[in-house]
Scaffold this motif. Sequence first.
Motif: not given
Length: 723
Positions: A128-155
Amino acid sequence: MKLNTAILLEKIDRHLADARLSPEEQLRKRWAWIWILSTLLGVIASIVYFLFFLNLWPITWSGLGFLVGYIVALILYTRVRRFDLVINITFSFFTIIVFLAMLQTGGLSNSLGLVFVGINCAMGSVLAGNLRWTIAMFVLYCSTIIALGIAEPYLHTPDYITAEVNTRAFVFLAVWINACILFLVVLFMKDKSRYEKAEAEKLKKLDEAKTLLYTNVSHEFRTPLTIINGIAEQMTERPGNQNKNEAQKIKIQSNILLRLIKQMLDISKIQAKGIQLNEIHGNIGKYIQYITSQFESLAETNRVELKIQSIDENIFTDYDPEKLMEVLANLLSNAIKFTKPGGSISVSVSEKRTDDGPCVLILVTDTGCGIPEKELPHIFDRFYRVRENDSQTPGTGLGLAVTHELVELMKGKITVSSDPGKGSIFTVSLPIKKTASIAEDDGFSNIKSVDEQLVTFIHKESAVEKLQNYQPDKPLLLIVEDNEDVLEYLVSVLESNYQLELALNGKQGLEKAISHIPDLILTDVMMPEMDGFEMIDHLKSDIRTDHIPVIVLTARGDFDSKISGLEIGADHYLVKPFNKQELVLKLHNLLEIRRKMQLKLGVAQVVPDGKQEYRQELKFMGKLNALLEKNIENEDFGVPDICLAFNMSRPQLYRKFKALTNTSVGKYVRSYRLQKAKQLLASEGINVTEAAFATGFKNLSHFSAVFHEEFGCSPSEVNKNKT
């Protein structure tokens, strides 16, 4: 395959075309669209594989969510300008779906490979060529991975997700995502390379255009400088004998230089926003009519009809008199310059209502040479000149660029339509406004500037028309020069030493060179219809004119031009402004070289010898001698037969032969026969009668008389003295 790919990409570009986007944005839009399509196909394949081969029906909702997201994205993609928002919002939605699906499957270790889909979404945002949105997308993706890692023992991992199903799904998605990324990288790199090559080609063309501009600017500056320097030198040589005409010429040429400098500065100032409008409120129709009338005498001088028609004299609006005058002066002077005698030019002014409001429409129509269709989009470019128009005289290419910039400065538009060979129509549209202060004289007080522009076009009797220089006892010099002032100056310098013949372009020069066979040619390079180099090339490839020495006198002083001129056969190359003494000496030296050559070639020989610098001349003489040798016994063989053999008229043959040998053809033929007879008489077993008959002399008394005249002894004396 390459052709098919190019056609496919062209179709995609047409489908996604958006005039609001820059070329770089359009490129990103193309590859983002290809990425969406490729991942959509992967999603469809994944849904089929997951449902029918792995029986993962409980996560059907996620696949349907992806399909809905893609459909909405594809619909919006071609309709909105901010395609980057469409991509990033869609991929953010997909990332959340993937996160929820992995929560359902039991976390990262049992994600079925859906973690790769999240990477795919983050990677897609890069396009898309929008640096801010790209950073936001990677932050969102990493946030989901971190959340899954924390929640996995309870899943809890559902029973339908076995180790085998998880592995097979993991491998499938890993291969698919990597294939998509590889596909994108390969195509993107290829297109990036193609884009860079296109940009490099554009830069190359721009560089060539700039080089051409500098060459033309140099030409335009050197020509008036030649006249100014030459007249100044003449005035210095005779300080007590000045006349107003010379001072007027210097003034005219100085104005030409000032106008060129002004055009160059105007473009720079407009680019730097250094030119401001000084608008008045007045009757623009009346003003345009008056400006146009100032060019009537110039049009009449060039035998062109200038008509002022359909002028509405009651259009009141804001305009800058000086800028508008500059626009009209450029359009009218160009129209007159490129319209042949007998043609016509018309100017019309009218009021028109458009979607943007009322405007003044100014049309300048001519019946000139026209502009090739492929050149039309470029004629207002700053560094561009039409190069395929054979009728075009050299120029800087600045006039229309300045005109375009000034019209845009006045918030107007200028367009052109043209039919090559029939003429052009320039249309200027200016908005009607009523904010400036009213001017009682409608801006006529600025008209004095028109006189300064028109002084560069003051007509005088053509140097070609007024030349009276019939001096048959002097060498004939052909001067080929399209600038009347330079031509007039050259005539004043050379008329006392040469009989002059003048031509205004290469085509005329070639015709006159062939018909008159001059002793010398002095030519410019940049001329209409046929340039000097092309003319020289024709002259040197024609047996009638290949012997004529040529001096190139031009403003093109670059090394490549000099080499080109010398390679095609020019004897000397002088750059404007030139030194008068140098020109006179070079012409004199060429004539001296000719005289030395005449001494070598003027003596009839069976096989001529000489230096390599005379190879063209020797070639001609060799062909002539071979022709004479073949017809040596034919008493009736003479000048008419030679003219026929060389495809020359009698005057052409006479002029060429006189230039090569300084003798007449008839005398040379007789001398050749006598030289051959003398050789025969000196050989064993040949008597006078046999020698005379063998060389085309049937009258023995005539043979004896001309033999004695040529060699100072009788044929019988030569015959007796042989050993």
